[in-house]
Design an enzyme around this catalytic site. Structure first.
Site, PDB file in Angstrom:
ATOM      1  N   SER A 148      36.916 -74.113  23.464  1.00  0.00           N
ATOM      2  CA  SER A 148      38.247 -73.940  24.068  1.00  0.00           C
ATOM      3  C   SER A 148      38.047 -73.789  25.569  1.00  0.00           C
ATOM      4  O   SER A 148      36.973 -73.355  26.010  1.00  0.00           O
ATOM      5  CB  SER A 148      38.893 -72.667  23.519  1.00  0.00           C
ATOM      6  OG  SER A 148      40.012 -72.295  24.311  1.00  0.00           O
ATOM      7  N   TYR A 161      38.971 -63.638  20.658  1.00  0.00           N
ATOM      8  CA  TYR A 161      38.931 -65.111  20.715  1.00  0.00           C
ATOM      9  C   TYR A 161      38.077 -65.598  21.892  1.00  0.00           C
ATOM     10  O   TYR A 161      37.217 -66.467  21.727  1.00  0.00           O
ATOM     11  CB  TYR A 161      40.374 -65.616  20.837  1.00  0.00           C
ATOM     12  CG  TYR A 161      40.533 -67.110  20.759  1.00  0.00           C
ATOM     13  CD1 TYR A 161      40.451 -67.781  19.543  1.00  0.00           C
ATOM     14  CD2 TYR A 161      40.796 -67.870  21.897  1.00  0.00           C
ATOM     15  CE1 TYR A 161      40.617 -69.154  19.464  1.00  0.00           C
ATOM     16  CE2 TYR A 161      40.979 -69.233  21.831  1.00  0.00           C
ATOM     17  CZ  TYR A 161      40.885 -69.879  20.608  1.00  0.00           C
ATOM     18  OH  TYR A 161      41.058 -71.233  20.546  1.00  0.00           O
ATOM     19  N   LYS A 165      34.574 -67.675  21.669  1.00  0.00           N
ATOM     20  CA  LYS A 165      34.448 -69.022  22.240  1.00  0.00           C
ATOM     21  C   LYS A 165      33.309 -69.071  23.270  1.00  0.00           C
ATOM     22  O   LYS A 165      32.558 -70.041  23.320  1.00  0.00           O
ATOM     23  CB  LYS A 165      35.770 -69.473  22.866  1.00  0.00           C
ATOM     24  CG  LYS A 165      36.880 -69.692  21.848  1.00  0.00           C
ATOM     25  CD  LYS A 165      36.541 -70.841  20.894  1.00  0.00           C
ATOM     26  CE  LYS A 165      37.620 -71.078  19.868  1.00  0.00           C
ATOM     27  NZ  LYS A 165      37.305 -72.165  18.942  1.00  0.00           N
TER      28      LYS A 165
HETATM   29  C1  BGC Z   1      44.219 -71.712  21.958  1.00  0.00           C
HETATM   30  C2  BGC Z   1      45.668 -72.072  22.116  1.00  0.00           C
HETATM   31  C3  BGC Z   1      46.055 -72.133  23.594  1.00  0.00           C
HETATM   32  C4  BGC Z   1      45.061 -72.954  24.397  1.00  0.00           C
HETATM   33  C5  BGC Z   1      45.322 -72.915  25.886  1.00  0.00           C
HETATM   34  C6  BGC Z   1      43.387 -72.648  22.792  1.00  0.00           C
HETATM   35  O1  BGC Z   1      42.035 -72.367  22.638  1.00  0.00           O
HETATM   36  O2  BGC Z   1      43.851 -71.778  20.591  1.00  0.00           O
HETATM   37  O3  BGC Z   1      46.459 -71.113  21.440  1.00  0.00           O
HETATM   38  O4  BGC Z   1      47.360 -72.699  23.717  1.00  0.00           O
HETATM   39  O5  BGC Z   1      43.755 -72.512  24.147  1.00  0.00           O
HETATM   40  O6  BGC Z   1      45.502 -71.618  26.386  1.00  0.00           O
END
Ligand code: BGC
Length: 263
Positions: A148, A161, A165
């Protein structure tokens, strides 16, 4: 047909980005293993769609955070197909809260899938790839992580999160380093905002949507297909000399969009 004759496992492929990768890979000639957890109907639909377009696919259920389930999934792939060439570590989840209010359960829920799950699948795939007998220039396997933009960009209320990542990004690079002498490539695609089940609620709320779009120089969300084409390219022999890299597919999100307005 960029993946003719290849066998690819895609985790979390019953919907969203994983589904788009599964469909694209199958259209390019790969036999696709659609991994899902608790989404049998959706996984079956993906497989049926692939088969209706003359592609090859099966689905296998496994919670990728469960070591026993992951081992059983790889054993099933060997039993039913007999080989594996590509792993796409896609399955992921979010459980948001300010970090001081985040329960250990919600911390673990995300780390266990988005980081530990990727470790478990990468480890099992690497073991299979290392056992293959290949000729000097042949590549026994290829691994692609879906990370991400938040492997780099901090994000309030998502400490679990972002940590997962960022961790997955270092896992990817370290695995790439260890596997390079064996001719096995490991890379990542880092999506920006792509409308999928993980964030669809935010896109439905006009205020939240406007906040997201302001952060994207292109001014629009990405499509799951945009991510799938980048993954396809990294999986193909066209990217044969690339390992340990991350390709950002984010409409410029990494460019600090607010600075576009000066000030
Ligand atoms: C997330 C999304 C988010 C995007 C940008 C992704 O990794 O899962 O929820 O919209 O990042 O912020």
């Amino acid at each position: 047909m960029k993946l003719k004759g290849k066998v690819a496992l895609i985790t979390g492929a019953s919907s969203g980005i994983g589904k788009a990768i599964a469909l694209r890979f199958a259209a390019e000639g790969a036999t696709v293993v659609v991994n899902h957890f608790n989404q049998e109907d959706k996984a079956r639909e993906v497989v049926e769609k692939i088969r209706s377009e003359n592609g090859k696919a099966i689905y296998i259920e496994a919670d990728i955070s469960d070591e026993t389930a992951v081992k059983a999934m790889f054993a099933k792939i060997m039993e039913r197909i007999g080989t594996l060439d590509i792993l796409v570590n896609n399955a992921g989840r979010q459980k948001d809260a300010p970090f001081w209010d985040m329960s250990l359960q919600d911390w673990n829920a995300v780390i266990n899938v988005d980081l530990t799950g990727h470790f478990l699948c990468t480890r099992e795939a690497a073991k299979l790839f290392l056992q293959k007998e290949t000729h000097e220039d042949e590549m026994p396997g290829n691994i692609i992580f879906i990370t991400s933009v938040h492997q780099n960009i901090p994000w309030a209320q998502r400490a679990n999160y972002t940590a997962a990542k960022a961790g997955a990004s270092m896992l990817m690079k370290t695995a790439a380093m260890e596997l390079a002498p064996k001719n096995i490539r490991v890379n990542a695609v880092a999506p920006g905002a792509v409308k999928t089940a993980i964030n669809i609620e935010n896109f439905r709320d006009p205020n939240e949507k406007e906040k997201i779009l302001r952060k994207i120089p292109f001014g629009k969300a990405g499509r799951a297909e945009d991510i799938a084409s980048a993954v396809l390219w990294l999986a193909s022999s066209e990217a044969g000399y690339i390992t340990g890299e991350t390709l950002f597919v984010d409409g410029g999100m990494e460019l600090y969009a607010d600075f576009a307005h000066g000030g």
